[in-house]
Design a protein around this motif. Sequence first.
Motif, mmCIF file in Angstrom:
data_model
loop_
_atom_site.group_PDB
_atom_site.id
_atom_site.type_symbol
_atom_site.label_atom_id
_atom_site.label_comp_id
_atom_site.label_asym_id
_atom_site.label_seq_id
_atom_site.Cartn_x
_atom_site.Cartn_y
_atom_site.Cartn_z
ATOM 1 N N PHE A 198 -112.719 -62.096 52.582
ATOM 2 C CA PHE A 198 -112.550 -60.874 51.814
ATOM 3 C C PHE A 198 -111.472 -61.076 50.740
ATOM 4 O O PHE A 198 -111.674 -60.761 49.554
ATOM 5 C CB PHE A 198 -112.136 -59.742 52.773
ATOM 6 N N GLY A 201 -112.725 -63.263 48.004
ATOM 7 C CA GLY A 201 -113.657 -62.547 47.133
ATOM 8 C C GLY A 201 -112.932 -61.652 46.149
ATOM 9 O O GLY A 201 -113.252 -61.642 44.951
ATOM 10 N N LEU A 202 -111.932 -60.903 46.626
ATOM 11 C CA LEU A 202 -111.186 -60.027 45.731
ATOM 12 C C LEU A 202 -110.420 -60.839 44.696
ATOM 13 O O LEU A 202 -110.351 -60.468 43.515
ATOM 14 C CB LEU A 202 -110.215 -59.153 46.527
ATOM 15 N N PHE A 204 -111.256 -63.709 43.552
ATOM 16 C CA PHE A 204 -112.213 -64.189 42.549
ATOM 17 C C PHE A 204 -112.572 -63.074 41.569
ATOM 18 O O PHE A 204 -112.666 -63.286 40.370
ATOM 19 C CB PHE A 204 -113.473 -64.727 43.226
ATOM 20 N N ASN A 205 -112.763 -61.844 42.098
ATOM 21 C CA ASN A 205 -113.094 -60.736 41.201
ATOM 22 C C ASN A 205 -111.974 -60.471 40.206
ATOM 23 O O ASN A 205 -112.228 -60.094 39.068
ATOM 24 C CB ASN A 205 -113.356 -59.468 42.013
#
Lengths: 524, 136
Positions: A198, A201-202, A204-205
């Motif tokens: 998680f 992912g954040l 990367f965003n």
Amino acid sequence: MNQALTQTGSHIQVLIPICLIAASVIVVLIGRRSSKWRDTLVMVAVALSACLSVIIFLKVFSSASGHIEYFLGYGWHGARYLKTGQPIGIVLRTDIFGAIMLLLITGLGLLAAVYSIPYVHHEITDARHTHYYTLFMLMLAGMTGIVMTGDIFNFYVFFEIASLSSYALVSITGKAESLEATFKYLLVGALSSIFIVFGIGLLFNATGTLNMQYASRQVTRIMTSGPDSYIYPFRYLIFASLALLVMGFSIKAALFPGHAWLADAHPVAPSSISALLSGLVIKATGIYPLVRFLFGVFVIQEGHYGSLLRPLFLTVSIVTMFGGSFFAIAQTKLKRMLAFSTIAQVGYIMFGIALITEMGIAASILHIINHAIVKGMLFLVSGIIIYQTGITDIADMGKLSYKMPITMLCFTVGACSMVGVPPLSGFMSKWVLANAAFKAGLPFLIVFLLLSSLLNAVYYFRVVAISYFGDPRIDIKKKEKPPAMMQVPVMILAILVVLIGILIKFPYHQTAMPAAARIFEIHR
Amino acid sequence: MIGFLRILLSRIDYVVTVILFCIGFYALVVKSNLIKKIIGMNIVETSVYLFLIASADIRLGAATKFWAHPNEVLNAAEAAHAAAGELAMVNPIPSALILTAIVVSVSVTAISLSLAVKIYENYGTLDTRKIMRLKG
């Protein structure tokens, strides 16, 4: 060979995990036919990776920039990266801290592999020996990958390889208690890896990249942007990602709220695996990525956000330190006591990191080296005790030192190092930690270090005292001689403990200090 | 209030993932049956994966191409967007990452289920409270 490739790295970096993973597959094929060839193959593969990691270590040290890079599938993206600094493919990037960890992993892995060859016959049923070696090498491969990679998702993949194989290794004896402990370990580990994916992912965003070095540049850009800039709101994503990653890694490192699994999982594993779990896995999957992400990706520095995180981390580290020690005092089983002691020592390591100064990190790195060697040795010693006499209770160890003098001498050296008796390595790392706390302007924290050392002394010297002066409670039946393959790795580690304490200049001033300096420099 | 609801509705996929996460986490922590714990773990994982995939999606976005070629044939939606000067592309990387993460979660589920079988063989129950009592 391309010009740029020879400048930046070499194939050796990628060869280490490849050699271990390939051997772990071939072992399955050979294992059914001949156990002799299987053992030889394991030795060759692990020894080869140890040799290669020595070469990497020397290369990193001799390079001017303090790190080496290797572009997987070198080609257009490597050239593009060198020209524009915008990476697309996977890059392996090993700096001095990574090289130290690499050397520890393959070195201790080699000793544990040598130790395993006679030891597995004692703890594990014959049918599972091949599985044991396969998982053993996969775990090593995962850890070597973690400490060498410069790519966040590549890191995650290696992280899972190491974690999954360690779950399986804990339960490899198939005893009822080990199954239950493994289940706990697995659920907690799965939860931590969810947090980590998680967080990744954040991250990367927010940054749009998975390359650690480039991500750190983007994070700096976002954090320094003004409130009217369009990238300003991304900082909330970065805060969330930081919180998730810290949570995930601190569970894996057995820091205070997520420490409970360790005391169950580490003692039930075979001793050679306990040594690797306590000595390496919690560091390679917990502490190392924590340091790497905090300072290499999120660029936490003294002051600013660092001053918010410092009290939090210090509290966690001190609670971990004392909690581990208090529970260790209450234990009656030797291996369980060692596992709680590991929790306490992780507290020390976190203490150095929590100071968020270069010297604190250097002290932590020194303590990582020290703890990997000493705790590895203590677990291997407990394995020899189980192998020769079958004793697991501390109270049964009366006068054991007269029956197995060399083994218990090694144990005593390790115990003294853990407590911090002056010429040994443990004293040096605690001394440096205290110095770092003093330099960081928090001298009152040294009191906690001293008190915690006192607690360490309570439970380690109890074992030493019983083994020398205690009355024998049971009739100790003992096999005549331990195999040399079990005794020699323990002796090598004991000698290393003494050497690190005496020749402190190399491990600290020439290795840990520059490593800590490079960690803060990664974004440049 | 209306504005808040509108924001919630416009990000309905995130709201769903949060609800899923809570359900899964509840099962993981509170339930004492091992199989239910494993199911809870899977729900938590799925919610995180959904969140990350949803965060990469763009309504009516095109499949990603690294190089936009002038003679590229576009489908109807893409052509409309291209005509309006806003050919949005879906970010492919989170999907690729989640594919890897799914593989990992499958392996974790496999290991945990096989452990549950072994625990049942040894203790004769899957209830964690009973296992603790049997362990003594």
